[in-house]
Motif scaffolding. Structure first.
Motif, PDB file in Angstrom:
ATOM      1  N   ASP A  77      11.725  -5.107  -0.068  1.00 10.32           N
ATOM      2  CA  ASP A  77      10.372  -5.629  -0.219  1.00 10.32           C
ATOM      3  C   ASP A  77       9.312  -4.549  -0.050  1.00 10.32           C
ATOM      4  OD1 ASP A  77      11.129  -5.413   2.424  1.00 10.32           O
ATOM      5  OD2 ASP A  77       9.855  -7.057   3.100  1.00 10.32           O
ATOM      6  N   VAL A  78       9.699  -3.373   0.484  1.00  6.57           N
ATOM      7  CA  VAL A  78       8.747  -2.271   0.576  1.00  6.57           C
ATOM      8  C   VAL A  78       8.296  -1.845  -0.816  1.00  6.57           C
ATOM      9  CG1 VAL A  78      10.520  -0.467   0.575  1.00  6.57           C
ATOM     10  CG2 VAL A  78       8.315  -0.025   1.626  1.00  6.57           C
ATOM     11  N   ILE A  79       9.130  -2.050  -1.812  1.00  7.54           N
ATOM     12  CA  ILE A  79       8.752  -1.700  -3.182  1.00  7.54           C
ATOM     13  C   ILE A  79       7.637  -2.611  -3.667  1.00  7.54           C
ATOM     14  CG2 ILE A  79       9.588  -1.518  -5.552  1.00  7.54           C
ATOM     15  CD1 ILE A  79      12.342  -0.891  -4.433  1.00  7.54           C
ATOM     16  N   ALA A  80       7.794  -3.922  -3.429  1.00 11.61           N
ATOM     17  CA  ALA A  80       6.739  -4.854  -3.823  1.00 11.61           C
ATOM     18  C   ALA A  80       5.466  -4.616  -3.027  1.00 11.61           C
ATOM     19  CB  ALA A  80       7.224  -6.295  -3.635  1.00 11.61           C
ATOM     20  N   ALA A  81       5.612  -4.261  -1.741  1.00  9.87           N
ATOM     21  CA  ALA A  81       4.432  -3.996  -0.922  1.00  9.87           C
ATOM     22  C   ALA A  81       3.695  -2.744  -1.383  1.00  9.87           C
ATOM     23  CB  ALA A  81       4.832  -3.851   0.541  1.00  9.87           C
ATOM     24  N   SER A  82       4.361  -1.853  -2.101  1.00  8.49           N
ATOM     25  CA  SER A  82       3.750  -0.604  -2.559  1.00  8.49           C
ATOM     26  C   SER A  82       3.315  -0.670  -4.015  1.00  8.49           C
ATOM     27  CB  SER A  82       4.752   0.551  -2.388  1.00  8.49           C
ATOM     28  OG  SER A  82       5.281   0.596  -1.087  1.00  8.49           O
ATOM     29  N   SER A  83       3.365  -1.846  -4.638  1.00 10.19           N
ATOM     30  CA  SER A  83       3.094  -1.940  -6.074  1.00 10.19           C
ATOM     31  C   SER A  83       1.664  -1.560  -6.418  1.00 10.19           C
ATOM     32  CB  SER A  83       3.393  -3.354  -6.570  1.00 10.19           C
ATOM     33  OG  SER A  83       2.595  -4.306  -5.880  1.00 10.19           O
ATOM     34  N   GLU A  84       0.715  -1.737  -5.486  1.00  9.50           N
ATOM     35  CA  GLU A  84      -0.675  -1.388  -5.771  1.00  9.50           C
ATOM     36  C   GLU A  84      -0.865   0.126  -5.878  1.00  9.50           C
ATOM     37  OE1 GLU A  84      -5.157  -2.455  -4.112  1.00  9.50           O
ATOM     38  OE2 GLU A  84      -3.424  -3.661  -3.540  1.00  9.50           O
ATOM     39  N   GLU A  85       0.094   0.892  -5.374  1.00  4.14           N
ATOM     40  CA  GLU A  85       0.011   2.348  -5.470  1.00  4.14           C
ATOM     41  C   GLU A  85       0.974   2.908  -6.505  1.00  4.14           C
ATOM     42  OE1 GLU A  85      -0.730   3.953  -1.123  1.00  4.14           O
ATOM     43  OE2 GLU A  85       0.248   1.994  -1.067  1.00  4.14           O
ATOM     44  N   ALA A  86       1.576   2.029  -7.301  1.00  5.73           N
ATOM     45  CA  ALA A  86       2.483   2.465  -8.358  1.00  5.73           C
ATOM     46  C   ALA A  86       1.697   2.792  -9.617  1.00  5.73           C
ATOM     47  CB  ALA A  86       3.518   1.380  -8.653  1.00  5.73           C
ATOM     48  N   GLN A  87       2.151   3.789 -10.356  1.00 10.12           N
ATOM     49  CA  GLN A  87       1.462   4.199 -11.575  1.00 10.12           C
ATOM     50  C   GLN A  87       1.594   3.153 -12.676  1.00 10.12           C
ATOM     51  OE1 GLN A  87       3.337   7.953 -12.399  1.00 10.12           O
ATOM     52  NE2 GLN A  87       2.194   9.060 -10.810  1.00 10.12           N
ATOM     53  N   ASN A  88       2.781   2.567 -12.804  1.00  4.73           N
ATOM     54  CA  ASN A  88       3.022   1.545 -13.824  1.00  4.73           C
ATOM     55  C   ASN A  88       3.834   0.419 -13.189  1.00  4.73           C
ATOM     56  OD1 ASN A  88       3.321   0.086 -16.171  1.00  4.73           O
ATOM     57  ND2 ASN A  88       4.849   1.442 -17.072  1.00  4.73           N
ATOM     58  N   PRO A  89       3.192  -0.437 -12.374  1.00  2.00           N
ATOM     59  CA  PRO A  89       3.953  -1.408 -11.578  1.00  2.00           C
ATOM     60  C   PRO A  89       4.716  -2.428 -12.406  1.00  2.00           C
ATOM     61  CG  PRO A  89       1.593  -1.855 -11.472  1.00  2.00           C
ATOM     62  CD  PRO A  89       1.742  -0.535 -12.156  1.00  2.00           C
ATOM     63  N   ARG A  90       4.215  -2.782 -13.572  1.00  2.00           N
ATOM     64  CA  ARG A  90       4.879  -3.821 -14.361  1.00  2.00           C
ATOM     65  C   ARG A  90       6.271  -3.390 -14.811  1.00  2.00           C
ATOM     66  NH1 ARG A  90      -0.172  -5.925 -18.143  1.00  2.00           N
ATOM     67  NH2 ARG A  90      -1.400  -6.816 -16.427  1.00  2.00           N
ATOM     68  N   ARG A  91       6.468  -2.105 -14.945  1.00  2.00           N
ATOM     69  CA  ARG A  91       7.785  -1.611 -15.331  1.00  2.00           C
ATOM     70  C   ARG A  91       8.545  -1.034 -14.145  1.00  2.00           C
ATOM     71  NH1 ARG A  91      10.146   3.187 -16.290  1.00  2.00           N
ATOM     72  NH2 ARG A  91      11.870   3.233 -17.799  1.00  2.00           N
TER      73      ARG A  91
END
Length: 678
Positions: free
Chosen positions: A252-266
């Motif tokens: 779930d740390v990945i989902a919690a970091s989605s706002e800092e991802a370059q292309n979260p949808r992929r």
């Protein structure tokens, strides 16, 4: 009505505000955080969150006490079970690319009250998890030096025998948390670089263990003379699965970091899938070589891998394993300390926590206040507390979050993909509807385009056979089917866990109740499946909805029911603490809000929390007032007067006022205060 007593209309408005949802709008990507994390960064964050002390401690414990060599089957089944929850997180992470994880997912689908409870629960999960990992890190390092650190501390500082407190203060554990918090506060790029370093070393050590382990493997250790492959039978494999399930907590740390991802949808779905596959492969292969190297019944549960190499004459390999375990626990600690302040940040931006935690450092672009404050709190717990009696909080908190996320997936599938826009805040268009509660969001079929099936409507191909369901109001059948499904899942879980023990049912009664609850569960799934869902080709979506989320809910409920009653008591106390938890200074006037009239003052018994005071004031006013947040603080876009916002005709922000997120205060614990005896 008596002076100052709440009216029915005001209470109704209060309940509506507690159940209001965040609007769901996929196009908003603006954020005050820095989008700098690639798919590789997110993948290594997920691997670091899952592959930690469990690989070096849990593997030996489950193999010796529960499953024997069949521990690899336990890890395999647990990986499949974790995949059900991971798919739900992957869809939400791609669809709602914002920080907050389970808290945010619950907010956009089930309402503010449930979102607060989940967020409050996740905070406890991360705090205790970080403290527990730090103490495990300290203990492992201390064991490498023949417990000289503990002996030095007990000699010069002292020890005590007090319930819930550790035998001695662990300054090493507190120090590593403070050091990790300092690095995390330097920015997402620094945290990612550290995680890359430790994760790479950990994965190389795991690869070394697997290669050398297969070289030293002795198939005789799985023979019948040593007890066989599954000495504890099928029940042992399933008991091991319940323990191994928690080894995969951390994606779930990945989902919690989605706002800092370059292309979260992929990148979010891809990172969750790859990290879960890598973690599952590591656990299965390591448990295989461990039980092939030495007989399972002779394993040392505390340091099984290092001890196995010692006993085979490879003492130098034991030091490599110990170094890998230290790096693996560092990655877990970094993942927890990375996620914790971002959950706090999301809650603070929404007005459900102290507003100081919503501040983002202008240079590092991270919530530095939350990082440092909660780092200090975690370090304090690691310094003093004996966490063994509190570790089960991690289990119940995680499982409850998984349950709500899976339920949210089903809810959102029967909502419209987007809400119609309004011509203006003062004059909403004819199709504008304010979806401010859970039941309202399931009534999503518009007045126009009746020939085109909308989410929540009965599928056209099934209308000739299920026409009697088409006579109800749009969304009503889906609402009832979802309620029946949840009730049947809870009942079925109780039957499966307590049917032959606590309930003392006769055999025929147990079978009858099992069949009845299973029938209700399957029937509700069929009814849900008969209705139209929303599909978005450009986003990742879970296949076989509602079956996969429903199975995830059933599994989570069964595992929660297996926890001890003391865990439930402590968990209930923690939730009740939210009633008296953090909030704003309600004595000051906020922008756009008039002072509370004396005629609307609350009785003293209802003024015990600032959140009740605030929500009651807003309910008396009829419509919320106050400014919306800045664009960079918008979660998913909240245009005033739009459906899903605070209501048509909301006042525009006053010039010179600071932006306010959701102006209702700490709504999560207000209901608890209202429900307490007067």
């Amino acid at each position: 009505m008596a002076r100052g007593m709440p009216s029915i209309a005001s209470l109704a408005r209060l309940c509506q505000k507690l159940n209001r949802l965040k609007p769901l709008e996929d196009s908003t990507m603006d954020t005050s955080l820095r989008r700098c994390l690639s798919t590789l960064d997110l993948t290594l964050l997920g691997v670091g969150g899952m592959v930690g002390s469990g690989l070096y401690v849990l593997t030996g414990t489950v193999a010796k006490d529960m499953a024997g060599p069949a521990v690899l089957l336990s890890f395999g089944v647990a990986a499949v079970a974790s995949l059900l929850a991971a798919l739900c997180y992957a869809e939400f992470g791609a669809r709602v690319p914002r920080t907050g994880s389970a808290y945010l997912f619950t907010y956009v689908s089930m309402g503010e009250l449930w979102a607060f409870l989940i967020g409050w629960n996740v905070l406890l999960e991360y705090i205790i998890g970080g403290a527990a990992v730090a103490r495990a890190w300290s203990g492992y390092l201390d064991a490498m030096f023949s417990h000289r650190i503990r002996n030095f501390t007990e000699t010069h500082v002292g020890s005590w025998e007090i319930s819930l407190l550790a035998q001695y203060p662990d300054f090493l554990a507190a120090g590593i948390i403070l050091l990790a918090s300092a690095f995390v506060s330097c920015g997402a790029r620094v945290s990612s670089w550290l995680n890359h370093t430790f994760s790479t070393i950990s994965l190389l050590v795991i690869l070394f263990i697997i290669i050398l382990g297969f070289i030293l493997a002795q198939p005789h250790n799985w023979s019948a003379e040593e007890g066989g492959f599954a000495p504890f039978g099928f029940s042992g494999v399933m008991a091991g699965t319940a323990s191994c399930f928690y080894a995969f907590v951390g994606f779930d740390v990945i989902a919690a970091s989605s706002e800092e991802a370059q292309n979260p949808r992929r990148s979010v779905p891809v990172a969750i899938a790859i990290s879960l596959a890598l973690a599952a492969g590591a656990y299965i292969l390591v448990s295989t070589v461990l039980t092939l190297m030495v007989p399972w019944h002779s394993l040392d549960p505390d340091s099984a891998l290092a001890d196995a190499f010692y006993r085979r004459g490879y003492r130098w390999a034991g030091f490599i394993v110990a170094a890998g375990s230290i790096c693996a626990m560092n990655t877990v600690l970094l993942s927890l300390l990375f996620s914790l302040p971002r959950i706090v940040y999301a809650m603070a931006v929404d007005g459900l926590f102290f507003q100081v935690f919503a501040r983002v450092h202008p240079r590092t672009q991270v919530p530095v206040v939350g990082t440092l404050v909660f780092g200090l709190l975690t370090a304090f717990l690691a310094l003093l507390l004996d966490l063994e009696s509190l570790v089960q909080f991690l289990s119940i908190g995680t499982l409850l979050a998984y349950t709500f996320v899976a339920t949210s997936i089903i809810v959102l599938r029967y909502q419209k993909s987007s809400l119609p826009s309004s011509p203006g805040p003062a004059s909403p268009g004819p199709l504008t509807k304010q979806h401010s509660s859970f039941s309202d969001h399931l009534q999503l079929v518009g007045a126009t385009q009746a020939s085109v099936p909308e989410p929540g409507e009965l599928q056209p191909a099934l209308r000739p056979y299920l026409g009697f369901l088409d006579g109800y109001s749009p969304g009503a059948v889906v609402t009832w089917a979802l309620a029946v499904m949840l009730a049947s899942v809870i009942t079925l879980g109780c039957v499966l866990v307590f049917g032959n023990s606590a309930l003392h049912l006769p055999h025929w009664g147990y079978i009858l109740l099992l069949l009845a609850t299973s029938f209700a569960f399957l029937l509700s799934l069929l009814v849900l499946g008969a209705h139209q869902q929303q599909y978005q080709e450009d986003l990742f979506q879970i296949p076989m909805v509602p079956l996969i989320p429903a199975l995830s809910i059933l599994l989570n409920i069964c595992l929660m029911l297996k926890l001890s009653y003391l865990t439930w008591v402590r968990f209930s106390i923690w939730l009740l603490l939210g009633e008296w938890g953090p909030g704003r200074d309600w004595g000051q006037k906020e922008e756009g809000l008039e002072p509370l009239p004396q005629a609307h003052a609350l009785p003293p018994a209802l003024c015990r929390t600032g959140s009740v005071f605030r929500l009651w004031h807003l309910a008396q006013q009829g419509e919320p007032a106050g400014a919306t947040r800045d664009k960079h603080h918008k979660l998913l876009g909240i245009p005033q007067g739009q459906p899903g916002g605070d209501g048509a005709g909301c006042a525009a922000p006053h010039s010179g006022t600071s932006p306010r997120a959701w102006p209702y205060g700490v709504a999560g614990w207000s209901t608890l205060a209202l429900s307490s005896p007067i």
